[in-house]
Every structure is written in C-alpha cells, then in structure tokens.
Design an enzyme around this catalytic site. Structure first.
Site, PDB file in Angstrom:
ATOM      1  N   ARG A  15       0.835  -1.054   0.087  1.00 32.57           N
ATOM      2  CA  ARG A  15       0.002  -0.048   0.003  1.00 32.57           C
ATOM      3  C   ARG A  15       0.750   1.097   0.019  1.00 32.57           C
ATOM      4  O   ARG A  15       0.243   2.327  -0.249  1.00 32.57           O
ATOM      5  CB  ARG A  15      -1.068   0.051   1.144  1.00 32.57           C
ATOM      6  CG  ARG A  15      -2.201  -0.845   0.813  1.00 32.57           C
ATOM      7  CD  ARG A  15      -3.114  -0.837   2.008  1.00 32.57           C
ATOM      8  NE  ARG A  15      -2.530  -1.796   3.114  1.00 32.57           N
ATOM      9  CZ  ARG A  15      -3.227  -1.691   4.385  1.00 32.57           C
ATOM     10  NH1 ARG A  15      -4.073  -0.722   4.879  1.00 32.57           N
ATOM     11  NH2 ARG A  15      -2.650  -2.397   5.349  1.00 32.57           N
ATOM     12  N   ASN A 359      36.375  38.315  12.013  1.00 33.49           N
ATOM     13  CA  ASN A 359      35.052  39.149  11.364  1.00 33.49           C
ATOM     14  C   ASN A 359      34.842  38.818   9.905  1.00 33.49           C
ATOM     15  O   ASN A 359      36.112  39.168   9.180  1.00 33.49           O
ATOM     16  CB  ASN A 359      34.948  40.435  11.707  1.00 33.49           C
ATOM     17  CG  ASN A 359      33.671  41.029  11.205  1.00 33.49           C
ATOM     18  OD1 ASN A 359      32.448  41.218  12.066  1.00 33.49           O
ATOM     19  ND2 ASN A 359      33.616  41.683  10.037  1.00 33.49           N
ATOM     20  N   TYR A 369      36.100  25.140  -4.544  1.00 35.41           N
ATOM     21  CA  TYR A 369      35.819  23.905  -5.531  1.00 35.41           C
ATOM     22  C   TYR A 369      36.476  24.521  -6.734  1.00 35.41           C
ATOM     23  O   TYR A 369      36.019  25.480  -7.262  1.00 35.41           O
ATOM     24  CB  TYR A 369      34.507  23.724  -5.660  1.00 35.41           C
ATOM     25  CG  TYR A 369      34.159  22.277  -6.483  1.00 35.41           C
ATOM     26  CD1 TYR A 369      34.904  21.310  -6.474  1.00 35.41           C
ATOM     27  CD2 TYR A 369      33.022  22.476  -7.445  1.00 35.41           C
ATOM     28  CE1 TYR A 369      34.457  20.182  -7.094  1.00 35.41           C
ATOM     29  CE2 TYR A 369      32.766  21.407  -7.957  1.00 35.41           C
ATOM     30  CZ  TYR A 369      33.265  20.150  -7.920  1.00 35.41           C
ATOM     31  OH  TYR A 369      33.155  19.193  -8.918  1.00 35.41           O
TER      32      TYR A 369
END
Ligand code: UD1
Ligand code: MG
Length: 450
Positions: A15, A359, A369
């Site tokens: 089901r 900061n 990448y």
C-alpha cells in the site's frame, strides 16, 4: 532481565506504492526501522535480530547502519508473523532470556511500555501489548478474562461478538525465547488467510497450562504505517512528541508547529528557536544558543550562546564555537568557526577554519571548489575579511590580518598584513554630469520619433 529483540521487517508494504521496502521509509529523517530498533534499545537487548524479506539487501544495510552488531535473518516467503519469528531461531542459538517481538512498521512503542511488559513477564509466561482502539477495524482482537489473555482472534476469523471487542493486538509480544519457539512450532495455518499467525501462540500457551496477559499502551504508540497517509500521520505524531519533549527540557519554541526536528536532534537548555526552523539529521545545539527564523541546519554543531539566522544554512560539518554569530543568507559547510567569530551577511564559508574573534565581511566567499577538487581556507584569529572578498583556496590568511573589500585573494596573507587585490580606482571630474546629459538627450530624441 536478559532480552533479545526480534524486529519483523520482511513485509512488502504494497500500500506504500513504492520501490523502497516499507520499513525504510523515513520518519524525521530516519528509516522507520531505526525508530523500532531504537525503541527496543530501551531494554538494552543483548541481541538484536531483524527479519528481512522484501528488499533484504537494503534492509540489511539499514539495520547494520543503526547497529553493526544486528543479526539480519531472511524470510524468503512471507508465510505469516509466526513463520517470520521462527526465522530468528538460528540467530538466537545459545541465547537464554526473553525474546521481544516488535514490528518494523510500528515505530513509536515507548521504552516505558516495553519496561511494563518486562515487568509483567515476572508473573506471566506470555505478555502481549494491547491498546483500546478508537477504530478497531482490522486489528486482531484480544479476548480476555480478568487480567488473563485467553486468545487473539484475527479480524478475518472473528465472530460478530469478537469483532465488537475494542481491545486490540499491537503485535508486540514478550516471552522466554525457548518458550516462544516451542509455541511457534505448534502454530498451524488453518485460518482465513492461510498464514502462520504469531497470535495463535496465546491459545496454544493456554492449552499447555501457560499464562498470558495484556499490557496496555496509548493507541498513538501502536500506530502502524501501511500507506503514505499513515507515514504523514506518523511524522506528525513524532514531531508533536519531540517538540513537547524539548519544551519540557527547557527549550523555547516560539511557534512549535513550525519547527521540524530530526529523529536525533539534540538541543540544550535555554535555547530559543524562532518560527520556521528545519533540523536535518545530526544536529546538536548547546545551551543558550538562539536559532532565528527560517534557518536550515543539518549535520552541524552550534556552540553555547551562538546566534544563527534568520535565514541561515548550516550544512554537514559546520562547527560553531561559543558566541559565534551567523547572520542572514550565510551558508557554512564543513568549517570550524572558533569562539566569537562573526559571519553576519550573505557569505559562503566552506572547507574552512576560522580563528577566534575574526570577522567575515558581507559577501565573502571561500572559493573551495575548482571543478574537480575541494580546497581548504584557513583564517587566523582576530582577522578582518573585508566585504566581498573572494578567498581562492587553498589559501591562508594570518592572525590579525586584513583583506581589503572586493579583493580576490589567491596567495597567502601573512600575520598582521593587509592584502589588497583589486583594480585601482580613477575618478574623472564632471564626467558623470556630461554622461547623464548625453543619455537624457538621447532618450528625448527617441520618444519624439514614436
Ligand atoms: C498483525 C497481527 C494483528 C495485529 C496487527 C497490528 C498477526 C497474525 N496479526 O496483523 O493481530 O492487530 O498486526 O498491526 O500477527 N511480517 C513479516 N513476515 C510475514 C508477515 C508479516 O515479516 O510473513 C511483518 C510485516 O512486515 C509487518 C509485521 O510483520 O512488519 C506485521 O505483519 P502484517 O501483515 O502487517 O500483519 P497484520 O495483518 O497487520
Ligand atoms: Mg499491519
């Protein structure tokens, strides 16, 4: 008491209308099977046996990902719940103690309930977990007399009087393992479905002079998942329970219904969570942190007193130390941010390390990448990264160093140095005024023509 768990997970779950075995559908980011295994973990079982059938390879992988020591046994044909339990016998060779049968598609049995069953085993040979069903529909019915359970009748085999019983079988059973297997040996399949019913062990026990009883639990614990609608209901039940548990532990949820938790979300005391926050798997938030609205967190650790969001995204491997600040539209992935680091606006920090109190200005990107490999960015402590800095990794910015706004940093910056890597500015006096005049005149000519 020494306990072994037998988790039945061989059924197809037609089901669900899915290629994925039913027990691997996820609730709060964990396969249903893990929820069942975790529930059973409340009894610190000595052995964990999972009965797999449909999608056995996937089920085995999932079971052992949760518990590498889990035994997975195969039920090649689904001939019924008693037949399924019988497949666990070789895995329990030499085991002395109680066996508890759980269903892989019934994820929410509580530890408290299982402990109550263990307690009831002190006075009865067979203990069955029952519940008063609001709608008993097709559940097996428990036929009782006082505190004794006489037999269990499957819906298909039940008489009209038996169908009127509201006390139903959850499927969870506890008995001494050797007794359980001996009872199962006597189970036949002469019934409406032609299956070997585990439920028959109750009447067989009575014939053998053994006693059986029922432990009751709330119906919400016995919720079985058979369809996608049940899955959604199970998710809602999990979420509601997990939110309530967090609030009870001292976590503020401003709008509980809008916060989505994972099966393993850990949140400390006095954490405040604003509306519409989503937790993927593997998140831990320490005491006193604040997770602001519309943030998405997964596989990350948020230190004490940190503030995350609104609109922040923490991806796997983000580790934020104490009192860090992650602001709007900031994404952090696989990066360690030391105490007091601020990344307040519009930045991507990935595969990086940032030293204490540094900061990171608005719009900073660690260019991690190159299309093939990932590279690391290392920023020292007390550094100041100017707005719109591109840090082309691998690159290191030293302690107390600065980068000028708009710089593209491709070489290491020594401690205390200022790196300036952008085109020089030239100002042309009056040129803007002349340009505007020319453009406006051009526009006027064009609008006359039309
Ligand atoms: C079963 C009980 C019923 C109870 C209901 C609660 C029996 C005979 N009936 O019925 O009394 O009210 O659960 O939800 O036990 N499974 C196997 N191998 C099999 C058959 C089943 O591993 O050969 C597994 C299924 O994957 C599932 C569980 O056992 O996790 C229960 O099987 P299911 O077919 O759903 O039993 P029900 O008909 O719901
Ligand atoms: Mg069922």
């Amino acid at each position: 008491m020494t306990v072994a768990l037998i988790v039945l997970a061989a059924g197809k779950g037609s089901r669900m209308k899915s290629d994925l075995p039913k027990v691997l559908h996820r609730i709060a980011h964990a396969p249903m099977l893990w929820h069942a295994m975790r529930a059973g973990g409340a009894l610190t079982p000595e052995r964990m046996v999972v009965v797999a059938g449909h999608g056995a390879a996937q089920v085995t992988q999932a079971a052992q990902a949760f518990d590498p020591a889990a035994h997975v046994v195969l039920q090649t044909k689904q001939l019924g719940t008693a037949h399924a339990v019988a497949q666990a016998r070789p895995a329990l060779d030499g085991f002395a103690g109680d066996a508890i049968v759980l269903y892989g598609d019934t994820p929410f049995i509580s530890g408290e309930t299982l402990r109550a069953m263990a307690e009831a085993r002190k006075t009865h040979d067979v203990v069955v977990l029952g519940f008063d069903a609001a709608d008993p529909s097709r559940y097996g019915r428990l036929v009782t007399e006082g505190d004794r359970l006489l037999r269990i009748v499957e819906f298909n085999d039940a008489s009209p009087e038996e169908r009127a019983i509201r006390l139903c079988n959850s499927g969870v059973v506890a008995a001494d393992a050797q007794t359980l297997f001996a009872l199962i040996d006597a189970v036949g399949n002469d019934n409406a479905s032609g299956e070997y019913y585990l439920t028959d062990i109750v009447s067989i026990a009575a014939e053998k002079g053994l006693s059986a009883t029922v432990v009751r639990c709330p119906e919400s614990e016995t919720l079985g998942v058979n369809s996608r609608a049940d899955l959604a209901r199970a998710e809602a039940i999990f979420q509601a329970g997990a939110r309530t548990a967090l609030m009870a532990k001292g976590v503020t949820l401003q709008a509980p219904d809008s916060v989505h938790l994972a099966w393993d979300t850990k949140i400390g005391c006095d954490v405040e969570i604003e509306p519409n926050v989503v937790f993927g798997p593997g998140v831990a938030v320490e005491d006193g942190a604040r997770i602001r609205a519309f943030s998405h967190l997964e596989g990350c650790q948020v230190g004490p007193g940190a503030v995350v969001g609104p609109y922040a995204r923490l991806r796997p491997g983000a580790t934020l130390a104490q009192d860090t600040r992650i602001g709007n539209f900031v994404e952090i992935k696989n990066a360690r941010l030391a105490e007091g680091v601020k990344v307040n606006h519009l930045s991507y920090i990935g595969d990086a390390e940032v030293g204490a109190r540094s900061n990171i200005g608005a719009g900073t990107v660690t260019c991690n990448y190159d299309g093939v490999f990932k590279h690391r960015t290392v920023i020292g402590q007390d550094a100041f990264i100017g707005s719109d800095t591109m840090l082309v990794a691998p690159v290191t910015v030293g302690d107390g160093a600065m980068t000028a706004s708009g710089s593209t940093i491709t070489r290491d910056v020594p401690d205390g140095a200022l790196a300036l890597a952008r085109a020089d500015q030239t100002n042309k006096p009056g040129l803007a005024v002349r340009l505007f005049e020319r453009l406006r005149a051009q526009k006027a000519r064009l609008s006359k023509k039309t």
